[in-house]
Design an enzyme around this catalytic site. Structure first.
Site, PDB file in Angstrom:
ATOM      1  N   HIS A 391       0.831  -1.209   0.000  1.00 12.61           N
ATOM      2  CA  HIS A 391       0.000   0.000   0.000  1.00 12.61           C
ATOM      3  C   HIS A 391       0.868   1.263   0.000  1.00 12.61           C
ATOM      4  O   HIS A 391       0.705   2.146  -0.859  1.00 12.61           O
ATOM      5  CB  HIS A 391      -0.911  -0.020   1.233  1.00 12.61           C
ATOM      6  CG  HIS A 391      -1.789   1.177   1.369  1.00 12.61           C
ATOM      7  ND1 HIS A 391      -3.120   1.161   1.036  1.00 12.61           N
ATOM      8  CD2 HIS A 391      -1.539   2.438   1.815  1.00 12.61           C
ATOM      9  CE1 HIS A 391      -3.645   2.357   1.255  1.00 12.61           C
ATOM     10  NE2 HIS A 391      -2.697   3.144   1.736  1.00 12.61           N
ATOM     11  N   GLU A 392       1.803   1.349   0.948  1.00 12.78           N
ATOM     12  CA  GLU A 392       2.617   2.561   1.073  1.00 12.78           C
ATOM     13  C   GLU A 392       3.575   2.724  -0.105  1.00 12.78           C
ATOM     14  O   GLU A 392       3.839   3.843  -0.548  1.00 12.78           O
ATOM     15  CB  GLU A 392       3.393   2.549   2.399  1.00 12.78           C
ATOM     16  CG  GLU A 392       2.521   2.547   3.648  1.00 12.78           C
ATOM     17  CD  GLU A 392       1.525   3.697   3.726  1.00 12.78           C
ATOM     18  OE1 GLU A 392       1.724   4.721   3.050  1.00 12.78           O
ATOM     19  OE2 GLU A 392       0.521   3.559   4.461  1.00 12.78           O
ATOM     20  N   HIS A 395       1.746   4.433  -2.893  1.00 11.65           N
ATOM     21  CA  HIS A 395       1.815   5.895  -2.769  1.00 11.65           C
ATOM     22  C   HIS A 395       3.169   6.415  -3.250  1.00 11.65           C
ATOM     23  O   HIS A 395       3.252   7.386  -4.006  1.00 11.65           O
ATOM     24  CB  HIS A 395       1.655   6.306  -1.299  1.00 11.65           C
ATOM     25  CG  HIS A 395       0.251   6.268  -0.783  1.00 11.65           C
ATOM     26  ND1 HIS A 395      -0.788   6.940  -1.402  1.00 11.65           N
ATOM     27  CD2 HIS A 395      -0.284   5.671   0.310  1.00 11.65           C
ATOM     28  CE1 HIS A 395      -1.902   6.741  -0.703  1.00 11.65           C
ATOM     29  NE2 HIS A 395      -1.630   5.972   0.331  1.00 11.65           N
ATOM     30  N   HIS A 398       3.739   6.150  -7.001  1.00 12.94           N
ATOM     31  CA  HIS A 398       2.891   7.182  -7.619  1.00 12.94           C
ATOM     32  C   HIS A 398       3.627   8.530  -7.567  1.00 12.94           C
ATOM     33  O   HIS A 398       3.747   9.241  -8.582  1.00 12.94           O
ATOM     34  CB  HIS A 398       1.565   7.256  -6.856  1.00 12.94           C
ATOM     35  CG  HIS A 398       0.535   8.133  -7.490  1.00 12.94           C
ATOM     36  ND1 HIS A 398      -0.692   8.379  -6.909  1.00 12.94           N
ATOM     37  CD2 HIS A 398       0.534   8.861  -8.640  1.00 12.94           C
ATOM     38  CE1 HIS A 398      -1.404   9.173  -7.670  1.00 12.94           C
ATOM     39  NE2 HIS A 398      -0.675   9.495  -8.726  1.00 12.94           N
TER      40      HIS A 398
END
Length: 597
Positions: A391-392, A395, A398
Site C-alpha cells: 500500500h505505502e 503511494h 505514484h
C-alpha cells in the site's frame, strides 16, 4: 519464565533497516544552515505584491516562489521524518517546532498571490501568457485560480472570513476534546475474565473477539457512554454543518455539496450516483450478512457480530525480506519497470522498516520534489504488514512517477486520486494471494479479508456519505436536527444497508457521534470512489496486460496536471459513470460465491 522482549532503541536498529534521511541533510547543522537561508530569502517574495499584472514580474514571482517552496519542503520533510524516528529526541522535536512555526509565517508572506490574481481583469492572464510564452506552463494553475472569481469576496470580507476561521473550527475542536480527552469508558471483562478499562484504542480488539459476551459488553459500554453525551455531540456536529453551509452561502455556491466538490471540478453526479449505485446493490451486502450469520453459527446476528472474523488469522511469521518478495510477486502484473522501482526503493533506503522506542506508530508515505520518497513502517512480521508495505509503496511509486514527469507545481495529486495507486496495489496483492493459496483455511481467511475491505471501504463509507447528504440538506432547508433526529437517521440507514436478518441494536444509533470525518464535510465518499477506481485498474491490468499497464502508468505520471476526473478518465476509469462501483460489487459477489459453497 522467558525473558521479556524489550523494544529496541533507535541506535540498536541496523542501518540497512532505516531510511536514508541523510540524503536530504547530512546532519542538523546542515539543516540549520538552509533554515537561515529560507528565513533570509522568503520575505523577498513581498517585493512582488501589487506587481503581478506585469507578465515578466509574474514569471519572476513563480520562479522565485518555487525556489522558496522547494527549500521549505526539504526543511519541513527532514524535520518531521527525524521527529517521527524518535519522539523522545529533543533535538529533532526542536527543529520540528521551528519549521512548523515558520511555515505559518511563510503562508502569510504569499497570502497576496491569489487575491491579486483574482483581482486582475478577465482577459489579463491570456494577454500575459501571450506576452511571455514561458507563462504557458502556469496556464492550468492560473485558470484554476480564476474559476474561483464568482466565489471570491471583497478584500474586507476575505479578511473577515480569515479572522473568524478559528471560531468556525470550534465544533471540531469541541468534538475532539470531548471524545479524545474528557470521555472515559467503563471497565469490562476480557476473554479471561480480567477487568480491563475500555478505550477507543482497544475497542476494535474487543469487537473482533471470538467470545460473544466480550464483544457485546464492549459494544454496549462504548455506545452507552456516547449516549450520555448525545446532546453535546449533536450540537457540535450540527454546528459544524451549519458553519460549512455558512461558508458555502457566503461564497455564492448553490449548496454545501457544490462548495466541496466544485474546487476539484468533480460533478455532483459523482457523489449522488455513488449513493444511488450502492443503494441499487444492497442485496449483496444483505447476502453477506446472511452468509456471515450462517458461518458463525448464530441464531441471530447483531451489530456487534459484524467485525468478528469468520475464520482466525493464520499464524505466520514473515521476515521483511520474504514480505517484500511476496509483495513484488503480487505486483508482477504492473510490469518489470514497476517492480524495478519497488526494488530500487528497498535498495536505496526509502523505507524505515521496524518499530523502535519512541517511533511514531502506523505507516505512511512522504517525500519531496527534490528528495526520494520515504516510507515509514512498523513492520511486525504479519501478512497484514506485507499488505501495508504494498500500500505505502503504491503511494511512493505514484509520487516517484509524478515527480519525474511533472514540473514542481503539478507534482502533487489530489485526495480524490491519492488512495487509488496504493489501493490498486492492495487489490492486485490480495487477488494474487487468493488465487495461489492451496490451504483451504488460509484461502477462506484471505477471501474474508477482501470482503471486509469492500464492506468497510465501499458500503460503509457510502452509508456515511448518505448520512452527510441527508443532514446537510435538512439543515440547508432550515429543518433543525436534534440528537434524536440524528439517531433516527442513523438507525434507518443501518436497517436499510444491513437488511432484515441483521438485528439493529439501539446502541448503534449513536455511532454517528464517533465519526471524526463528519467534521471534514463530504470527505468520506472518496474512500469508496478511490477503492472502486483501484479495483477497476487492477481488473484491467490483470485482464488486458501491457495496454492497461501503459494507461495506468499514464495515471501515475499525471500528478496534478489536470482535474482528477479527467486524469482517471484518460487512464480508462470514468468515475462519472456507475461502472467502477458496479465492477467492485461484482468482485464482492465473486468473493461471496467462493465463501458460500
Amino acid at each position: 519464565m522467558g525473558e521479556v522482549k524489550k523494544l529496541k532503541s533507535r541506535n540498536e536498529i541496523p542501518g540497512e533497516y532505516k531510511w536514508k534521511i541523510e540524503k536530504i541533510y547530512e546532519n542538523v547543522e546542515a539543516w540549520e544552515k538552509d533554515f537561515k537561508i529560507l528565513k533570509a530569502e522568503a520575505p523577498k517574495l513581498f517585493e512582488y505584491a501589487g506587481k503581478l499584472g506585469d507578465a515578466e514580474k509574474l514569471l519572476q514571482f513563480f520562479k522565485f516562489d518555487e525556489e522558496v517552496s522547494r527549500l521549505s519542503d526539504k526543511l519541513f520533510l527532514y524535520a518531521h521524518l527525524k521527529s517521527d524516528e524518535d519522539k523522545g529526541n529533543s533535538t529533532y522535536q526542536a527543529i520540528n517546532d521551528k519549521i512548523n512555526a515558520y511555515m505559518a509565517e511563510l503562508k502569510s508572506i504569499t497570502a497576496f498571490f491569489k487575491p491579486e490574481i483574482l483581482a486582475l481583469p478577465e482577459d489579463e492572464i491570456e494577454k500575459e501568457i501571450k506576452q511571455v510564452p514561458e507563462l504557458e506552463k502556469y496556464e492550468f494553475l492560473l485558470k484554476d485560480i480564476l474559476k474561483f472569481k464568482p466565489h471570491s469576496l471583497s478584500k474586507e470580507l476575505e479578511e473577515f472570513m480569515a479572522a473568524v476561521s478559528d471560531c468556525l473550527e470550534a465544533p471540531e475542536n469541541i468534538f475532539s476534546m470531548l471524545a479524545d480527552a474528557d470521555m472515559t469508558f467503563p471497565i469490562i471483562k476480557d476473554e479471561d475474565n480480567n477487568e480491563v478499562e475500555l478505550t477507543e484504542g482497544n475497542y476494535f480488539e474487543f469487537i473482533r473477539s471470538k467470545d460473544r459476551r466480550v464483544r457485546k459488553e464492549a459494544f454496549e459500554a462504548l455506545f452507552g457512554t456516547y449516549s450520555k453525551y448525545k446532546n453535546t455531540f449533536a450540537t457540535s456536529l450540527t454546528s459544524s454543518i451549519k458553519n460549512f453551509i455558512f461558508n458555502a452561502k457566503t461564497r455564492k455556491y448553490k449548496s454545501s455539496l457544490e462548495a466541496s466538490l466544485k474546487p476539484n471540478e468533480i460533478p455532483l453526479e459523482v457523489y449522488n450516483n455513488s449513493i444511488a449505485t450502492i443503494n441499487n446493490h444492497l442485496d449483496s451486502l444483505h447476502r453477506y450478512v446472511g452468509i456471515k450469520k450462517k458461518l458463525l453459527g448464530l441464531e441471530e446476528i447483531h451489530m456487534y457480530d459484524l467485525y468478528v472474523p469468520i475464520i482466525d488469522s493464520p499464524k505466520e511469521y514473515i521476515e521483511f525480506e520474504k514480505g517484500a518478495l511476496i509483495a513484488k510477486e503480487g505486483l508482477k502484473p504492473l510490469g518489470q519497470e514497476y517492480i524495478n522501482i519497488f526494488q530500487q526503493g528497498i535498495d536505496e533506503g526509502w523505507i524505515d522498516i521496524y518499530e523502535n522506542k519512541g517511533k511514531r506508530g502506523g505507516a505512511y508515505s512522504w517525500g519531496g520534489y527534490d528528495t526520494m520518497p520515504y516510507v515509514l513502517l512498523n513492520y511486525n512480521y504479519s501478512l497484514n504488514d506485507v499488505s501495508t508495505l504494498a500500500h505505502e509503496m503504491g503511494h511512493s511509486i505514484h509520487s516517484y512517477y509524478s515527480r519525474k514527469n511533472q514540473p514542481y507545481i503539478y507534482s502533487d495529486y489530489t485526495l480524490f486520486c491519492a488512495e487509488v495507486a496504493s489501493t490498486t496495489n492492495e487489490c492486485l496483492l490480495i487477488h494474487h494471494l487468493i488465487q495461489k493459496e492451496t490451504d483451504e483455511k488460509k484461502k477462506l481467511y484471505l477471501i474474508n479479508q477482501e470482503l471486509e475491505q469492500i464492506r468497510t471501504t465501499v458500503f460503509r463509507q457510502i452509508m456515511f456519505a448518505e448520512f452527510e447528504k441527508i443532514t446537510h440538506e435538512s439543515l440547508e432547508t432550515g429543518k433543525p436536527l436534534t440528537s434524536d433526529d440524528l439517531c433516527s437517521i442513523w438507525h434507518e440507514l443501518n436497517r436499510k444497508y444491513f437488511g432484515e436478518e441483521m438485528i439493529i441494536d439501539s446502541e448503534i444509533d449513536m455511532e454517528w457521534a464517533r465519526i471524526p470525518h463528519f467534521y471534514s464535510d463530504f470527505y468520506v465518499y472518496q474512500y469508496a470512489t478511490g477503492y472502486a477506481a483501484a479495483n477497476s485498474f487492477a481488473t484491467m491490468i490483470m485482464n488486458n496486460g501491457n495496454s492497461a499497464v501503459e494507461k495506468y502508468r499514464g495515471f501515475l505520471k499525471s500528478g496534478g496536471s489536470d482535474y482528477p476526473i479527467n486524469i482517471l478518465r484518460n487512464a480508462g476509469v470514468d468515475m462519472t459513470t456507475s461502472k467502477p462501483l458496479e465492477d467492485t460489487i461484482r468482485r464482492f459477489e465473486e468473493l461471496l460465491n467462493m465463501l458460500d459453497r
